[in-house]
Design a protein around this motif. Sequence first.
Motif, PDB file in Angstrom:
ATOM      1  N   LYS A  18      -5.007  -1.301   7.119  1.00 40.88           N
ATOM      2  CA  LYS A  18      -4.771  -2.051   5.877  1.00 40.88           C
ATOM      3  C   LYS A  18      -6.081  -2.537   5.267  1.00 40.88           C
ATOM      4  O   LYS A  18      -6.259  -2.493   4.052  1.00 40.88           O
ATOM      5  CB  LYS A  18      -3.825  -3.229   6.126  1.00 40.88           C
ATOM      6  N   TYR A  21      -7.812   0.439   3.781  1.00 44.13           N
ATOM      7  CA  TYR A  21      -7.074   0.832   2.578  1.00 44.13           C
ATOM      8  C   TYR A  21      -7.457  -0.076   1.415  1.00 44.13           C
ATOM      9  O   TYR A  21      -7.726   0.391   0.307  1.00 44.13           O
ATOM     10  CB  TYR A  21      -5.561   0.782   2.816  1.00 44.13           C
ATOM     11  N   ARG A  22      -7.490  -1.389   1.644  1.00 38.39           N
ATOM     12  CA  ARG A  22      -7.868  -2.329   0.583  1.00 38.39           C
ATOM     13  C   ARG A  22      -9.296  -2.068   0.105  1.00 38.39           C
ATOM     14  O   ARG A  22      -9.585  -2.129  -1.090  1.00 38.39           O
ATOM     15  CB  ARG A  22      -7.715  -3.775   1.058  1.00 38.39           C
ATOM     16  N   GLU A  35      -4.985   5.700  -0.453  1.00 35.32           N
ATOM     17  CA  GLU A  35      -4.258   6.162   0.734  1.00 35.32           C
ATOM     18  C   GLU A  35      -4.901   7.419   1.312  1.00 35.32           C
ATOM     19  O   GLU A  35      -5.065   7.539   2.526  1.00 35.32           O
ATOM     20  CB  GLU A  35      -2.790   6.455   0.379  1.00 35.32           C
TER      21      GLU A  35
END
Length: 169
Positions: A18, A21-22, A35
């Motif tokens: 996560k 991804y951010r 993604e």
Amino acid sequence: MQGRNKAIDENILSGEYKAVYRYALSLCKNEQDAEDIASETFLKALKSKDSFKQESSLYTWLCAIAKNIWLNTLKKRQKAASSDSLEQMASEGSSFEDIIDDKEIAMSIHKVLHEISEPYKEVFSLRVFGQLSFSEIALLFGKTDSWARVTYHRARKMISVKLGKDGLL
């Protein structure tokens, strides 16, 4: 060394997903691209986990991988956009001379010119960059107008083939 490699397994990496991804989203501003970048980052990280030297945090290492993937993606897209614009110009009926007005394309042509032999290189340069007529080129070489035309068109073909191989045409 063995302990470090075991420390980086799929479970530890997935805990960082996560956050990476951010980070990727902050780079590309597109959820789908983020993604893709995050997924590719973790694939590369798993394949090259032996190269992680723990001189930085795992997150920093993963972000460096993600950033490199993003930069490579940008380069590919810019190259594709350049190729697309060249193809579009050609399909719109632009002449070869009009196409080389684009500075980036002209630079690519100059690079290719260094790879082709004489007299093709000089005839092409005189015609396109020197804007000489075929008659003037023929006079310079002591040849016929037909020779100048044929030599120019052969040079043009050589350049087009080379640019095509490099993905520019």
